[in-house]
Motif scaffolding. Structure first.
Motif, PDB file in Angstrom:
ATOM      1  N   ILE A   8      27.321 110.352   0.339  1.00  0.00           N
ATOM      2  CA  ILE A   8      25.876 109.944   0.414  1.00  0.00           C
ATOM      3  C   ILE A   8      25.148 110.066  -0.981  1.00  0.00           C
ATOM      4  O   ILE A   8      25.495 111.357  -1.493  1.00  0.00           O
ATOM      5  CB  ILE A   8      25.209 110.761   1.475  1.00  0.00           C
ATOM      6  CG1 ILE A   8      25.796 110.530   2.770  1.00  0.00           C
ATOM      7  CG2 ILE A   8      23.623 110.435   1.386  1.00  0.00           C
ATOM      8  CD1 ILE A   8      24.997 111.275   4.038  1.00  0.00           C
ATOM      9  N   THR A  61      15.118 106.865  -0.716  1.00  0.00           N
ATOM     10  CA  THR A  61      16.328 105.814  -0.269  1.00  0.00           C
ATOM     11  C   THR A  61      17.762 106.513  -0.598  1.00  0.00           C
ATOM     12  O   THR A  61      17.616 107.242  -1.508  1.00  0.00           O
ATOM     13  CB  THR A  61      16.063 104.656  -0.507  1.00  0.00           C
ATOM     14  OG1 THR A  61      16.069 104.465  -1.838  1.00  0.00           O
ATOM     15  CG2 THR A  61      14.856 104.026  -0.069  1.00  0.00           C
ATOM     16  N   SER A  86      24.758 105.590   1.867  1.00  0.00           N
ATOM     17  CA  SER A  86      25.843 106.151   2.970  1.00  0.00           C
ATOM     18  C   SER A  86      27.170 105.234   3.025  1.00  0.00           C
ATOM     19  O   SER A  86      27.056 104.333   3.444  1.00  0.00           O
ATOM     20  CB  SER A  86      25.368 106.759   4.199  1.00  0.00           C
ATOM     21  OG  SER A  86      26.634 107.514   4.783  1.00  0.00           O
ATOM     22  N   ASP A  89      25.859 101.977   4.213  1.00  0.00           N
ATOM     23  CA  ASP A  89      24.549 101.893   4.921  1.00  0.00           C
ATOM     24  C   ASP A  89      23.287 102.406   4.196  1.00  0.00           C
ATOM     25  O   ASP A  89      23.528 102.999   3.283  1.00  0.00           O
ATOM     26  CB  ASP A  89      24.638 103.128   6.028  1.00  0.00           C
ATOM     27  CG  ASP A  89      25.803 102.590   7.077  1.00  0.00           C
ATOM     28  OD1 ASP A  89      26.361 101.688   6.952  1.00  0.00           O
ATOM     29  OD2 ASP A  89      26.202 103.624   7.819  1.00  0.00           O
ATOM     30  N   ARG A  90      22.150 101.915   4.280  1.00  0.00           N
ATOM     31  CA  ARG A  90      20.872 102.512   3.575  1.00  0.00           C
ATOM     32  C   ARG A  90      20.062 103.336   4.604  1.00  0.00           C
ATOM     33  O   ARG A  90      19.887 103.127   5.599  1.00  0.00           O
ATOM     34  CB  ARG A  90      20.033 101.169   3.336  1.00  0.00           C
ATOM     35  CG  ARG A  90      18.702 101.511   2.424  1.00  0.00           C
ATOM     36  CD  ARG A  90      18.321  99.978   1.909  1.00  0.00           C
ATOM     37  NE  ARG A  90      17.041 100.389   1.106  1.00  0.00           N
ATOM     38  CZ  ARG A  90      17.140 100.768  -0.074  1.00  0.00           C
ATOM     39  NH1 ARG A  90      18.254 100.942  -0.721  1.00  0.00           N
ATOM     40  NH2 ARG A  90      16.011 100.819  -0.713  1.00  0.00           N
ATOM     41  N   LEU A  91      19.821 104.497   3.930  1.00  0.00           N
ATOM     42  CA  LEU A  91      19.078 105.533   4.700  1.00  0.00           C
ATOM     43  C   LEU A  91      17.676 105.601   4.114  1.00  0.00           C
ATOM     44  O   LEU A  91      17.492 105.692   2.951  1.00  0.00           O
ATOM     45  CB  LEU A  91      19.722 106.887   4.431  1.00  0.00           C
ATOM     46  CG  LEU A  91      21.208 106.871   4.926  1.00  0.00           C
ATOM     47  CD1 LEU A  91      21.601 108.183   4.687  1.00  0.00           C
ATOM     48  CD2 LEU A  91      21.448 106.525   6.224  1.00  0.00           C
ATOM     49  N   HIS A 110      15.559 106.909   8.627  1.00  0.00           N
ATOM     50  CA  HIS A 110      15.979 105.439   9.227  1.00  0.00           C
ATOM     51  C   HIS A 110      17.268 105.089   8.479  1.00  0.00           C
ATOM     52  O   HIS A 110      17.317 105.148   7.310  1.00  0.00           O
ATOM     53  CB  HIS A 110      14.831 104.501   9.108  1.00  0.00           C
ATOM     54  CG  HIS A 110      15.145 103.258   9.739  1.00  0.00           C
ATOM     55  ND1 HIS A 110      14.925 102.957  10.951  1.00  0.00           N
ATOM     56  CD2 HIS A 110      15.487 102.279   9.157  1.00  0.00           C
ATOM     57  CE1 HIS A 110      15.065 101.810  11.350  1.00  0.00           C
ATOM     58  NE2 HIS A 110      15.393 101.052  10.330  1.00  0.00           N
ATOM     59  N   SER A 111      18.218 104.757   9.291  1.00  0.00           N
ATOM     60  CA  SER A 111      19.496 104.333   8.705  1.00  0.00           C
ATOM     61  C   SER A 111      19.687 102.802   9.162  1.00  0.00           C
ATOM     62  O   SER A 111      19.460 102.347  10.509  1.00  0.00           O
ATOM     63  CB  SER A 111      20.623 105.180   9.503  1.00  0.00           C
ATOM     64  OG  SER A 111      21.827 104.329   9.183  1.00  0.00           O
ATOM     65  N   MET A 159      22.529 100.383   8.915  1.00  0.00           N
ATOM     66  CA  MET A 159      24.181 100.176   9.176  1.00  0.00           C
ATOM     67  C   MET A 159      24.691  98.797   8.397  1.00  0.00           C
ATOM     68  O   MET A 159      23.924  97.920   8.507  1.00  0.00           O
ATOM     69  CB  MET A 159      24.707 100.580  10.293  1.00  0.00           C
ATOM     70  CG  MET A 159      24.256 101.864  10.804  1.00  0.00           C
ATOM     71  SD  MET A 159      24.624 102.186  12.425  1.00  0.00           S
ATOM     72  CE  MET A 159      26.497 102.284  12.490  1.00  0.00           C
ATOM     73  N   GLU A 177      20.367  99.620  13.410  1.00  0.00           N
ATOM     74  CA  GLU A 177      19.220 100.453  13.130  1.00  0.00           C
ATOM     75  C   GLU A 177      19.050 101.718  13.805  1.00  0.00           C
ATOM     76  O   GLU A 177      19.084 101.307  15.056  1.00  0.00           O
ATOM     77  CB  GLU A 177      18.030  99.754  12.718  1.00  0.00           C
ATOM     78  CG  GLU A 177      18.297  98.718  11.694  1.00  0.00           C
ATOM     79  CD  GLU A 177      16.670  98.187  11.469  1.00  0.00           C
ATOM     80  OE1 GLU A 177      15.699  98.700  11.420  1.00  0.00           O
ATOM     81  OE2 GLU A 177      16.813  96.743  10.943  1.00  0.00           O
TER      82      GLU A 177
END
Length: 137
Positions: A33, A46, A49, A57-59, A73-74, A76, A81
């Motif tokens: 991450i 932001t 991952s 993935d965007r966190l 919020h993830s 994938m 989501e």
């Protein structure tokens, strides 16, 4: 939501749980991450991952209530989501921590399985977090 008692101050636990880059070493599977900005965690920050050769993935941090609640919020790589919530509460000389995920945009079968699959993943992460913060990890 799975929970665990950690023999550490609520300040220490909250600081650790808000640092998403640390979640990689607690995860049930090998991930990395990375933060997309410098500085301490904050709402709107932001992260990416990455698991194996999959697209990242965007966190995004969506909520932080000091020493109480941290939510991210993830999104994938398959466009599913999830909203992941962690809470911390002082309990005696330590901290009770919970972690759980809720499907924000997932197929119905995944929403039904999430408490089972996600619960096992959450328990593993909490166990590893505890080991690190109590000095055994």
């Amino acid at each position: 939501m799975p929970s665990i008692f950690i023999q550490a101050s609520t300040d220490q636990v909250f600081e650790a749980m808000c640092d998403l880059t640390r979640h990689a070493k607690w995860a049930a599977h090998a991930i990395t991450i990375g933060a997309e900005q410098e500085g301490p965690p904050a709402v709107g920050n932001t992260y990416t991952s990455v698991h194996k050769e999959k697209a990242p993935d965007r966190l995004t941090v969506t909520e932080m209530a000091p020493n109480e609640r941290f939510v991210f919020h993830s999104v994938m790589s398959n466009n599913w989501e999830l909203d992941i919530t962690m809470t911390s509460a002082a309990q005696g000389d330590g901290t009770l921590v919970t972690r759980g995920a809720k499907g924000a945009k997932t197929p119905l079968p995944m929403k039904l399985l999430l408490p089972l699959v996600g619960g096992a993943t959450d328990k593993k992460l909490l166990k590893n977090m505890k080991a690190e913060l109590e000095g055994a990890g």
